[in-house]
Design a protein around this motif. Structure first.
Motif, PDB file in Angstrom:
ATOM      1  N   LYS A 418       0.980  -0.631  -0.084  1.00  0.00           N
ATOM      2  CA  LYS A 418       0.144   0.160  -0.371  1.00  0.00           C
ATOM      3  C   LYS A 418       0.843   0.908  -0.470  1.00  0.00           C
ATOM      4  N   LEU A 419       0.539   1.997  -0.231  1.00  0.00           N
ATOM      5  CA  LEU A 419       1.009   3.246  -0.483  1.00  0.00           C
ATOM      6  C   LEU A 419       1.149   3.983   1.069  1.00  0.00           C
ATOM      7  N   SER A 420       0.484   3.500   2.132  1.00  0.00           N
ATOM      8  CA  SER A 420       0.866   4.465   3.039  1.00  0.00           C
ATOM      9  C   SER A 420       1.386   3.166   4.063  1.00  0.00           C
ATOM     10  N   GLU A 421       2.235   2.098   3.396  1.00  0.00           N
ATOM     11  CA  GLU A 421       3.650   1.566   3.998  1.00  0.00           C
ATOM     12  C   GLU A 421       4.842   2.223   3.656  1.00  0.00           C
ATOM     13  N   THR A 422       4.615   2.790   2.686  1.00  0.00           N
ATOM     14  CA  THR A 422       5.855   2.717   1.896  1.00  0.00           C
ATOM     15  C   THR A 422       6.974   3.786   2.645  1.00  0.00           C
ATOM     16  N   GLY A 423       6.145   4.937   3.858  1.00  0.00           N
ATOM     17  CA  GLY A 423       6.544   5.790   4.222  1.00  0.00           C
ATOM     18  C   GLY A 423       7.117   7.138   3.429  1.00  0.00           C
ATOM     19  N   LEU A 424       6.601   7.354   2.254  1.00  0.00           N
ATOM     20  CA  LEU A 424       6.710   8.800   1.975  1.00  0.00           C
ATOM     21  C   LEU A 424       5.839   9.323   1.867  1.00  0.00           C
ATOM     22  N   PHE A 425       5.104   9.082   3.289  1.00  0.00           N
ATOM     23  CA  PHE A 425       3.601  10.180   3.390  1.00  0.00           C
ATOM     24  C   PHE A 425       3.565   9.953   4.879  1.00  0.00           C
ATOM     25  N   GLU A 426       3.172  11.103   5.589  1.00  0.00           N
ATOM     26  CA  GLU A 426       2.556  11.168   7.166  1.00  0.00           C
ATOM     27  C   GLU A 426       1.349  10.966   6.962  1.00  0.00           C
ATOM     28  N   SER A 427       0.768  11.184   5.751  1.00  0.00           N
ATOM     29  CA  SER A 427      -0.848  10.853   6.049  1.00  0.00           C
ATOM     30  C   SER A 427      -1.243  11.231   4.478  1.00  0.00           C
ATOM     31  N   VAL A 428      -1.102   9.672   4.382  1.00  0.00           N
ATOM     32  CA  VAL A 428      -1.401   9.537   2.508  1.00  0.00           C
ATOM     33  C   VAL A 428      -2.965  10.009   1.817  1.00  0.00           C
ATOM     34  N   ALA A 429      -3.692   9.550   2.524  1.00  0.00           N
ATOM     35  CA  ALA A 429      -5.239  10.776   2.033  1.00  0.00           C
ATOM     36  C   ALA A 429      -5.261  12.193   1.987  1.00  0.00           C
ATOM     37  N   ASP A 430      -4.197  12.513   2.881  1.00  0.00           N
ATOM     38  CA  ASP A 430      -3.997  14.099   2.595  1.00  0.00           C
ATOM     39  C   ASP A 430      -3.162  14.439   1.819  1.00  0.00           C
ATOM     40  N   GLU A 431      -2.257  13.800   1.846  1.00  0.00           N
ATOM     41  CA  GLU A 431      -0.663  13.982   0.595  1.00  0.00           C
ATOM     42  C   GLU A 431       0.463  14.086   1.548  1.00  0.00           C
ATOM     43  N   LYS A 432      -0.015  14.371   2.492  1.00  0.00           N
ATOM     44  CA  LYS A 432       0.809  15.366   3.667  1.00  0.00           C
ATOM     45  C   LYS A 432       2.462  14.004   3.610  1.00  0.00           C
ATOM     46  N   PRO A 433       3.705  14.763   2.330  1.00  0.00           N
ATOM     47  CA  PRO A 433       5.056  13.959   2.804  1.00  0.00           C
ATOM     48  C   PRO A 433       4.998  13.799   4.462  1.00  0.00           C
TER      49      PRO A 433
END
Length: 969
Positions: A418-433
């Motif tokens: 999942k994108l939320s598991e990559t560590g790229l984003f603090e909050s995926v739904a908000d796209e907060k890096p």
């Protein structure tokens, strides 16, 4: 993977660089926050089992073509594109020595292709060399015998040449000699023609010439008229009008052959458009070209030889291979698991595979990819111990070694799904890096169907970027671009606004991630879920998805738009190593402010400590939508962004032109240069015609739908702004012809008053149809007028013209067509309707009655259809439509005439006397030609009825037409 364009919308969204939250140390200096949350480690797929290791590093080769061992010595011999043959030691001091320079022989020796030594060498001191001494000649390719005067070094006596065979040297020459276990010389010869159109001379199925064939000859016993003889057991020795030298036929460009230890002959055959093939060559076999390209139909079966077509052992589609290079069977104990495997590769993609095949059971036991290299694999070589080496066209030689990564991280079962598991984003739904992940913007975006995007880069810990001092083609790194450390991640989210008038309709489609894994880049797609809360890692397969986009430019109020979630392999077709893999994170793209901030983006990154050292920024990339730039700058930028990753040196594009913006206009080889990938209805096909966009194939291919459209990958929607930009630029290159200006005025008039007669006049040729289609692309065109014109044009009998207009139809009127691979049983099992079929015959744009009469209505270019239902079954009628040239009534055989002015006229010959000839073409138009104006006249082998006549019909239309014809008793 398609890094989206913003030609329509800008990307003034996001949290800005402030989201990085840099700290200040005690001296007041901004410090970079480290990215420590990355979970992108290893790969979700098993790593390649092997890597390559360069050997013979001190040996310098110039475009090698073939490498083999010199018998009874410890030396290799190499043929090269420049006609020079070299040899070097297999072990110890390489001791590179010249063998011969074929350019010293009379003629223009453009290339050497292969060499074979006599089986009893050195007692029989002969070698057999294939080379080309005249390009584009009917006899410019040769097989010659030479004497080897110093077998140990070796040296070849130039004036000892004895010519054995000659054949066509236009393209696809094949040209490898190889002695078989029976002592005879085997040869591969291609069809000898340009790529497109496919096999126009129809030599593939013709055994009356040597082209497109595998040969077998006896070079020890000369005949009375040849410097060789034909073995008595060759399969076509006693066949009338056949060349007895042929061992098998129906190959397109057989490149590199070998014998298996059981005596089987194997070859890699370079395909045309869809397939690459591996064949086991059996005596007398027919491998299908150009009726078929592997399993893909190319031309109707009517052109097939009576010998049945033999299937390939294995074939690749063009996602994973584009120009196959045949190899050898591995027998070295150094890698036991490969023993018995056929090792082969691909020139374009650099991939290498292993294939294990059970000939007794006629089945593949194992097939797997061994390694993905950046090499243009021109040939393989087999050593005395059975090890298969890889020869790169760059002059390097490599061997296979176990992949060192297998002993390291190897496959990561916990790779983020999942994108939320990559560590790229603090909050995926908000796209907060996440902290340390930096958002950035670029100056110029390529076209990606009107989508928009946001971009981020994450560099792990305190790693930094540097500039590459030299290129490394093995890793896809290019001098002057950034050097990215291991585990760097570059991400981009694609957005599609379903209603241009409603910002809340904007949806995330996918987030694309490039991950630096040691010396390679990996590409991943995370596809967003329906509720937009997360994105799921897509497996290495492509999935197509359809959206409905609200649009005021359609009477339906919407249009359908397809989006391809590309596979990982497809991503790398554009992110190819030769163009640097990472297209956007470059100095010229980053030299700008971010989100209207005053500070330059590069300077801010430098202040954060992202860069290892200072460097000079480059001039900002020009955007195609920047009205402050010149027309040429904007157009060249469009070509750079959308086309140059393929159309460059080693980029994979099959055209001989270069579209990089750094290349001069002259060196692009684009303007007023011939096109070699189809004529699309033009009589004089050129890529770009100075001053006349209507006759420029480049523009046509940007505008059309369906097969042949460019860009080939990553987009399904025509870029209208790009089309208009290209149109205006081509006009600026020279004086526009008067007929172009006249057509432009006519198009303006017909948009105001779209009468059918005027529309028909503008659809008489591809060039005039292009002008009309461009006029429909412009802003402000009345929707009803556009769709009225499109309805007429989309019914045109000429597919080249229809393809320009179908996209302007309302979504509800766009139809699914049969295409070229028609399922005969499915058509015959579909219930048809007589009345609909009758209307299709008499009232549609398929123009059947232009050539055939029913009840006295229609033209008599072809035979009457009255009573056809009593004479033929429905299957026979369908077969005559699919394969019109199988049986031609002599009264209706076509005739082709070439005039002294260079005009070609084809049709039915109505009459001929001592003064003139009268020809009626397939549109019913009569041509009266004076005999003294005729340069050549001959009957046609093919039917006047077009091939692939049903390709643009629907399944139901075809069933209805058949039902109507069957009713004609």
């Amino acid at each position: 993977m398609r890094f989206a364009s913003h030609l329509i919308l800008s990307i003034l969204v996001g949290v800005g660089l402030a989201a990085v939250q840099p700290d200040e140390n005690d001296d007041g200096v901004i410090e970079r926050v480290q990215w420590t949350t990355s979970k992108l480690k290893g790969t979700p797929d098993p790593p390649m089992p092997f890597a390559t290791e360069r050997i013979y590093e001190s040996v310098e080769l110039t475009r090698p073509t073939h490498m083999t061992r010199v018998p009874e010595t410890d030396r290799w011999i190499v043929t090269q594109q420049n006609g020079k043959l070299l040899s070097f030691n297999r072990s110890g001091d390489p001791d590179v020595q010249p063998v011969v320079d074929l350019k010293q022989v009379e003629g223009w020796h453009f290339a050497a292709f292969g060499i074979a030594f006599h089986p009893e060498f050195p007692e029989q001191p002969w070698c057999y060399v294939t080379y080309r001494d005249q390009p584009k000649s009917e006899t410019g390719a040769k097989l010659s015998r030479f004497r080897v005067v110093d077998p140990k070094t070796p040296k070849i006596k130039l004036n000892s040449e004895m010519e054995i065979l000659k054949w066509r040297s236009h393209d696809h020459m094949g040209g490898q000699p190889l002695f078989g276990p029976d002592g005879y010389l085997y040869m591969s010869i291609g069809d000898g023609q340009r790529p497109t159109p496919p096999d126009p001379l129809n030599t593939g199925q013709d055994i009356g010439d040597l082209q497109a064939s595998m040969l077998r000859i006896d070079v020890d016993n000369l005949s009375s008229d040849k410097n060789y003889s034909i073995p008595a057991d060759n399969p076509f020795v006693d066949v009338p009008d056949a060349r007895g030298e042929i061992w098998a036929f129906g190959v397109r460009n057989p490149w590199r052959l070998c014998f298996r230890d059981n005596g089987e002959l194997w070859v890699g055959d370079v395909g045309w458009e869809m397939r690459e093939m591996i064949y086991r060559i059996d005596p007398g076999a027919n491998y299908g070209w150009s009726v078929k390209e592997g399993s893909q139909n190319v031309k109707p079966m009517s052109g097939a030889h009576s010998v049945p077509i033999t299937k390939a052992i294995l074939e690749h589609d063009h996602v994973e291979a584009r120009s196959i290079t045949g190899g050898f069977f591995w027998s070295s104990p150094r890698i036991p698991e490969l023993v018995g495997a056929y090792i082969y590769g691909d020139w374009m993609t650099g991939k290498v595979w292993a294939l294990k095949y059970d000939s007794g059971k006629e089945q593949i036991i194992e097939h797997r990819e061994l390694v993905d290299t950046p090499l243009q694999i021109i040939s393989f070589a087999v050593d005395d111990d059975g090890e298969v080496l890889i020869v790169g066209y760059d002059g390097t030689i490599h061997r296979l070694i176990p992949n060192p990564l297998l002993t390291g991280e190897s496959q990561n079962a916990a790779f983020p799904r999942k994108l939320s598991e990559t560590g790229l984003f603090e909050s995926v739904a908000d796209e907060k890096p996440s902290l340390g992940v930096i958002e950035y913007e670029i100056n110029a975006h390529h076209w990606a169907d009107g989508t928009t995007s946001r971009r981020w880069i994450g560099v792990v810990g305190d790693d930094q970027l540097s500039l590459l001092e030299k290129s490394n083609w093995m890793t896809g790194d290019i001098q002057g671009q950034f050097n990215f450390p291991h585990n760097t991640a570059i991400a981009k989210t694609i957005y599609l606004q379903l209603d241009p008038a409603n910002p809340k309709s904007k949806r995330r489609v996918e987030t694309q991630v490039l991950h630096r894994y040691h010396d390679a880049w990996m590409a991943y797609n995370y596809v967003w879920n329906q509720d937009q809360t997360d994105a799921i890692l897509q497996e290495n397969i492509a999935v197509e998805r359809e959206f409905k986009i609200a649009t005021p430019d359609s009477s339906d109020g919407f249009r359908k738009q397809k989006w391809l979630h590309s596979s990982r392999d497809q991503c790398m077709l554009c992110h190819i190593w030769s163009s640097g893999t990472v297209h956007a994170f470059k100095r010229e793209q980053l030299n700008r402010s971010f989100d209207d901030e005053k500070q330059n983006q590069l300077n801010k990154f430098a202040a954060l400590g992202l860069f290892e050292a200072e460097f000079n920024p480059l001039e900002p990339s020009v955007s195609p939508i920047d009205n402050g730039a010149s027309l040429e700058q904007r157009t060249r930028a469009w070509l750079q962004l959308n086309c140059a990753h393929c159309h460059r040196q080693n980029g994979g594009g099959t055209g001989s032109f270069v579209l990089e913006s750094s290349v001069s206009l002259e060196d692009m080889k684009l303007v007023d240069m011939p096109a070699n990938q189809g004529d699309f209805g033009y009589s004089d096909t050129k890529l770009v015609v100075s001053g006349d966009p209507s006759r420029s194939v480049l523009l046509y291919r940007l505008m059309k739908s369906g097969h042949g459209r460019m860009p080939q990958f990553g987009t399904s929607v025509v870029d209208d702004q790009g089309v208009l930009l290209m149109y205006d630029w081509i006009k600026s290159l020279g004086d526009s012809p008067k007929d172009l200006i006249r057509r432009e005025h006519a198009c303006k008039a017909v948009l105001k008053y779209p009468d059918v007669a005027t529309i028909g006049q503008l659809l008489e040729s591809t060039s005039s149809a292009v002008v009309l289609a461009v006029s429909l692309s412009r802003d402000g065109v009345n929707v009803r007028a556009r769709e009225s014109i499109a309805r007429v044009a989309a019914r045109h009998e000429n597919a080249e013209i229809r393809d320009l207009f179908e996209r302007f139809l309302p979504a509800s009127e766009q139809i699914e067509r049969l295409g070229n691979n028609i399922d005969v049983d499915l058509v015959l099992s579909t219930e048809g309707d007589v009345e609909r079929g009758k209307s299709l015959w008499f009232n549609s744009g398929f123009s059947c009655r232009n050539c055939h009469q029913i009840a006295g209505e229609g033209q008599m270019v072809g035979p009457s259809m009255d009573g056809i239902g009593s004479k033929r079954t429905k299957r026979e009628i369908l077969d005559s439509l699919l394969n019109p040239s199988v049986s031609i009534e002599e009264n209706y055989r076509g005739h082709i005439v070439a005039t002294e002015d260079g005009e070609l006229i084809s049709g039915l010959k109505l009459s001929e006397d001592e003064n003139q000839m009268v020809i009626v073409n397939s549109e019913g138009k009569q041509h009266i030609i004076a005999l003294d104006e005729i340069e050549e006249s001959r009957p046609m082998d093919k039917s006047l009825m077009p091939e692939q006549l049903l390709a643009d019909m629907t399944l139901q239309q075809t069933a209805d037409l058949l039902e109507f014809l069957k009713s004609l008793k």
